[in-house]
Design an enzyme around this catalytic site. Structure first.
Site, short mmCIF file in Angstrom:
data_model
loop_
_atom_site.label_atom_id
_atom_site.label_comp_id
_atom_site.label_asym_id
_atom_site.label_seq_id
_atom_site.Cartn_x
_atom_site.Cartn_y
_atom_site.Cartn_z
N ASP A 40 31.37 30.75 39.85
CA ASP A 40 32.16 29.52 39.92
C ASP A 40 31.30 28.43 40.54
O ASP A 40 30.86 28.56 41.68
CB ASP A 40 33.41 29.74 40.78
CG ASP A 40 34.23 30.92 40.28
OD1 ASP A 40 34.35 31.08 39.05
OD2 ASP A 40 34.74 31.69 41.11
N ASP A 88 47.24 33.20 35.32
CA ASP A 88 47.03 33.08 36.76
C ASP A 88 48.36 33.31 37.46
O ASP A 88 49.36 32.66 37.12
CB ASP A 88 46.48 31.69 37.12
CG ASP A 88 45.05 31.48 36.64
OD1 ASP A 88 44.50 32.41 36.01
OD2 ASP A 88 44.51 30.40 36.88
#
Length: 238
Positions: free
Chosen positions: A130, A8
């Site tokens: 998500d 990330d």
């Protein structure tokens, strides 16, 4: 099962969040390309990369870093974070990204993801599912939506999108184990290529996911914190 070490990127740094919250950020390095090469050299067969600035701000400011990754690596990478236009998809694929991950835009417009899969090939497009409970979340996991996970996924599968990355937000970065119950429901859907994300805490979790027959699994914090090793990952992949 293919296991994807996660990278990330925020403001050029390699970081991890807890439950997708920017205030719960840990920096693991200032050179994401170097980190990517490390995982490749230790046996990773693919990488999962997220531009967090793109996810939160809607535009990728780490694109050049990702371009350098594509040039440095021989293994495929999948990239997500703020990809909300066809130009963004094409730009990433043109620079050498193997698979582009569509999140918030797909929730707002499933047709966008469906058309992308038709245009670029189903294997090169994934949708990020998500979830907060039964509901799909958007925009860097900040906002909720009226979409239910199962209904959303079934709609995409019916129209040719087959790669889904499922994340239980409450478990992400918490080392609490994946949401196996929801994984089983999703895995039972015909034609799905399910990539499990969020909560992987050790090699046992990865072995359980592999035994379920899922297409792939993403590991972030467990890998960076030494809860699972690349040696174990290589063994499970084989």
């Amino acid at each position: 099962m293919k296991i994807y070490p996660a990278i990330d990127i925020e403001d050029g740094h390699c970081v991890r969040l807890k439950q997708g919250k920017k205030e719960n950020l840990t920096v693991y390095g200032d050179d994401p390309v170097k980190m990517a090469l490390k995982w490749e050299q230790e046996g990773a067969k693919a990488l999962h990369v997220v531009d967090l600035d793109g996810a939160f701000k809607g535009s990728g400011i780490n694109t050049e870093i990702i371009r350098k990754m594509c040039g440095a690596l021989t293994i495929p990478i999948e990239v997500g974070g703020g990809i909300r236009s066809e130009k963004a998809i094409k730009d990433y694929l043109d620079m050498g990204v193997y698979r582009v991950i569509i999140g918030s835009k797909a929730v707002a417009s499933p047709y966008f993801a469906i058309q992308a899969a038709k245009t670029y090939g189903a294997d090169h497009i994934a949708v990020s599912v998500d979830a907060k409970g039964e509901e799909v979340a958007t925009h860097g996991w900040v906002d909720g939506s009226s979409q239910k996970v199962m209904t959303f996924v079934e709609t995409l599968l019916t129209h040719g999108v087959n790669t889904m990355i499922y994340t239980d937000i409450s478990r992400d970065g918490m080392l609490s184990g994946p949401n196996f119950d929801m994984m089983e429901k999703l895995q039972a859907l015909k034609g799905i290529h399910l990539i499990a994300s969020g909560g992987v805490s050790n090699a046992k979790d990865l072995r359980k996911l592999s035994a379920m027959g899922v297409y792939g699994a993403i590991t972030g914090k467990a890998l960076y914190e030494g809860k699972v090793s690349m040696k174990e990952i290589v063994e499970i992949q084989e």
